[in-house]
Write a protein that holds these residues in place. Structure first.
Motif, mmCIF file in Angstrom:
data_model
loop_
_atom_site.group_PDB
_atom_site.id
_atom_site.type_symbol
_atom_site.label_atom_id
_atom_site.label_comp_id
_atom_site.label_asym_id
_atom_site.label_seq_id
_atom_site.Cartn_x
_atom_site.Cartn_y
_atom_site.Cartn_z
ATOM 1 N N GLN A 1 0.828 -1.209 0.000
ATOM 2 C CA GLN A 1 0.000 0.000 0.000
ATOM 3 C C GLN A 1 0.858 1.253 0.000
ATOM 4 O OE1 GLN A 1 -2.960 -0.057 -0.865
ATOM 5 N NE2 GLN A 1 -3.451 -2.208 -0.522
ATOM 6 N N LYS A 2 1.981 1.200 0.703
ATOM 7 C CA LYS A 2 2.906 2.334 0.743
ATOM 8 C C LYS A 2 3.418 2.623 -0.667
ATOM 9 C CE LYS A 2 4.992 4.419 4.214
ATOM 10 N NZ LYS A 2 5.573 4.217 5.537
ATOM 11 N N ALA A 3 3.781 1.554 -1.383
ATOM 12 C CA ALA A 3 4.301 1.720 -2.743
ATOM 13 C C ALA A 3 3.227 2.286 -3.667
ATOM 14 C CB ALA A 3 4.804 0.376 -3.269
ATOM 15 N N PHE A 4 1.998 1.759 -3.577
ATOM 16 C CA PHE A 4 0.908 2.266 -4.421
ATOM 17 C C PHE A 4 0.692 3.764 -4.175
ATOM 18 C CE2 PHE A 4 -1.444 -2.080 -4.778
ATOM 19 C CZ PHE A 4 -0.774 -2.351 -5.964
ATOM 20 N N ALA A 5 0.664 4.149 -2.912
ATOM 21 C CA ALA A 5 0.396 5.547 -2.570
ATOM 22 C C ALA A 5 1.476 6.460 -3.159
ATOM 23 C CB ALA A 5 0.320 5.700 -1.059
ATOM 24 N N LEU A 6 2.719 6.042 -3.026
ATOM 25 C CA LEU A 6 3.844 6.845 -3.528
ATOM 26 C C LEU A 6 3.818 6.995 -5.034
ATOM 27 C CD1 LEU A 6 6.853 5.472 -1.568
ATOM 28 C CD2 LEU A 6 6.429 7.841 -2.152
ATOM 29 N N ILE A 7 3.546 5.874 -5.703
ATOM 30 C CA ILE A 7 3.557 5.877 -7.161
ATOM 31 C C ILE A 7 2.378 6.693 -7.692
ATOM 32 C CG2 ILE A 7 3.246 4.369 -9.180
ATOM 33 C CD1 ILE A 7 5.116 2.344 -7.761
ATOM 34 N N GLY B 1 6.292 5.956 -10.990
ATOM 35 C CA GLY B 1 7.427 5.869 -10.085
ATOM 36 C C GLY B 1 7.882 4.437 -9.946
ATOM 37 N N ARG B 2 8.874 4.255 -9.076
ATOM 38 C CA ARG B 2 9.373 2.905 -8.838
ATOM 39 C C ARG B 2 9.515 2.667 -7.343
ATOM 40 N NH1 ARG B 2 12.045 3.352 -14.180
ATOM 41 N NH2 ARG B 2 12.158 1.277 -15.076
ATOM 42 N N ALA B 3 9.267 1.435 -6.921
ATOM 43 C CA ALA B 3 9.495 1.055 -5.525
ATOM 44 C C ALA B 3 10.311 -0.228 -5.518
ATOM 45 C CB ALA B 3 8.165 0.846 -4.813
ATOM 46 N N PHE B 4 11.351 -0.266 -4.700
ATOM 47 C CA PHE B 4 12.153 -1.476 -4.524
ATOM 48 C C PHE B 4 11.858 -2.014 -3.122
ATOM 49 C CE2 PHE B 4 15.604 0.900 -7.175
ATOM 50 C CZ PHE B 4 14.839 0.736 -8.318
ATOM 51 N N PHE B 5 11.382 -3.261 -3.073
ATOM 52 C CA PHE B 5 11.076 -3.875 -1.774
ATOM 53 C C PHE B 5 12.304 -4.632 -1.297
ATOM 54 C CE2 PHE B 5 7.100 -3.425 -4.087
ATOM 55 C CZ PHE B 5 6.287 -2.815 -3.142
#
Ligand code: WAQ
Ligand code: MG
Length: 273
Positions: free
Chosen positions: A110-116, A227-231
């Motif tokens: 959810q954090k990644a979705f919000a940021l992107i 955007g991009r998120a790296f987990f």
């Protein structure tokens, strides 16, 4: 491959905000490792991109050419497949299923979705897989993956394989190279990517386990957000990850399977690799 140069481009636009200080909008960026003989061709290509971007005309374009001293590490590309997705809602469900199968928590996703969805970052967010904590020191900028490339023979093979599925474009190849470097870092579990180009609505989820999974209709057409998120593994060494992604020279020297459209179930069963 020795004597490589890191070539990078960054295009931005200053905008005045209400409180006098101006801020910079990121328009576009590009980076790669190349031979000296390729400088002119690449710089010309990067400048063309900077000046003709759907996000607008930049007022500043910075090109950096840097000799790299370290010998590059050679890695393999991720296998490629595209899911049979039809809408942003379906896309979101497929992303959640894929990331949860990799052990990533709902909170982190959810954090990644919000940021992107908010967009505006020049680089990627580093998010811990369990607690969903942000690790990058500069949250406006994010982590910018750099010093990466693919050697000529591998590029030829990849282009031929992607051509069979009608997806042999610089955008796809650059994304595969980037995702292959990112997921080759031992502490990175997965990457989620959505382009910030309003007309480019295919994104991807990449991981060592499921490969590079392309997701059509990941966002509605016309949206400038991306955007991009790296987990990353909970408790991993942040400095090591950032150094690897931003500074360690990595060349992709081998190509894996490139499949066409598949169901998410086939991908999650890993029956195709
Ligand atoms: N390192 C980290 N983050 C980056 C980098 C980089 N080198 N380049 C771009 N980003 C981040 C940044 O936040 C951008 O706003 C966002 O990713 C999107 O960048 O197979 O074109 O260059 O068809 O718009 C995916 C291809 C294309 C899918 C992705 O990204 C397919 C794309 P963009
Ligand atoms: Mg872009």
């Amino acid at each position: 491959m020795k004597n490589l140069l890191s070539i990078r481009m960054r295009a931005s636009q200053k905008v005045k905000t209400r409180n006098v200080r101006s801020t910079e909008i990121h328009i576009s960026g590009a980076e790669g490792l190349y031979k000296k003989s390729e400088i002119h061709k690449i710089v010309k290509n990067y400048i063309e991109r900077a000046l003709h971007h759907p996000k607008g005309m930049p007022d500043t374009v910075v090109v950096t050419i840097e000799d790299i001293r370290q010998n590059p590490l050679t890695i393999s590309a991720l296998p490629v497949a595209t899911i049979n997705n039809n809408s942003p809602t379906e896309a979101e469900n497929s992303i959640i299923r894929t990331l949860q199968s990799l052990g990533i928590s709902k909170k982190a996703i959810q954090k990644a979705f919000a940021l992107i969805k908010k967009g505006g970052m020049r680089g990627a967010a580093l998010i811990t897989a369990k607690n969903g904590n942000r690790l990058e020191p500069d949250r406006e900028r994010g982590i910018r993956v750099s010093r990466l490339g693919m050697n000529k023979p591998a590029l030829k093979v990849l282009s031929a394989k992607l051509s069979r599925h009608g997806i042999n474009t610089d955008t796809v190849k650059e994304a595969i190279i980037l995702a292959s470097k990112v997921t080759s870092c031992k502490d990175v579990i997965a990457e989620l990517c959505v382009s910030d180009d309003p007309d480019y609505t295919t994104g991807y989820v990449a991981s060592k386990i499921f490969g590079y999974v392309r997701i059509p209709d990941i966002k509605p057409k016309g949206s400038k957000n991306g955007g991009r998120a790296f987990f990353v593994r909970e408790g991993a060494d942040t400095e090591y990850i950032i150094d690897y992604l931003e500074r360690r020279p990595v060349i992709v020297g081998k190509v894996a399977l490139c499949k066409g459209i598949m169901s998410l179930d086939e991908i999650l069963n890993r029956s195709y690799q």
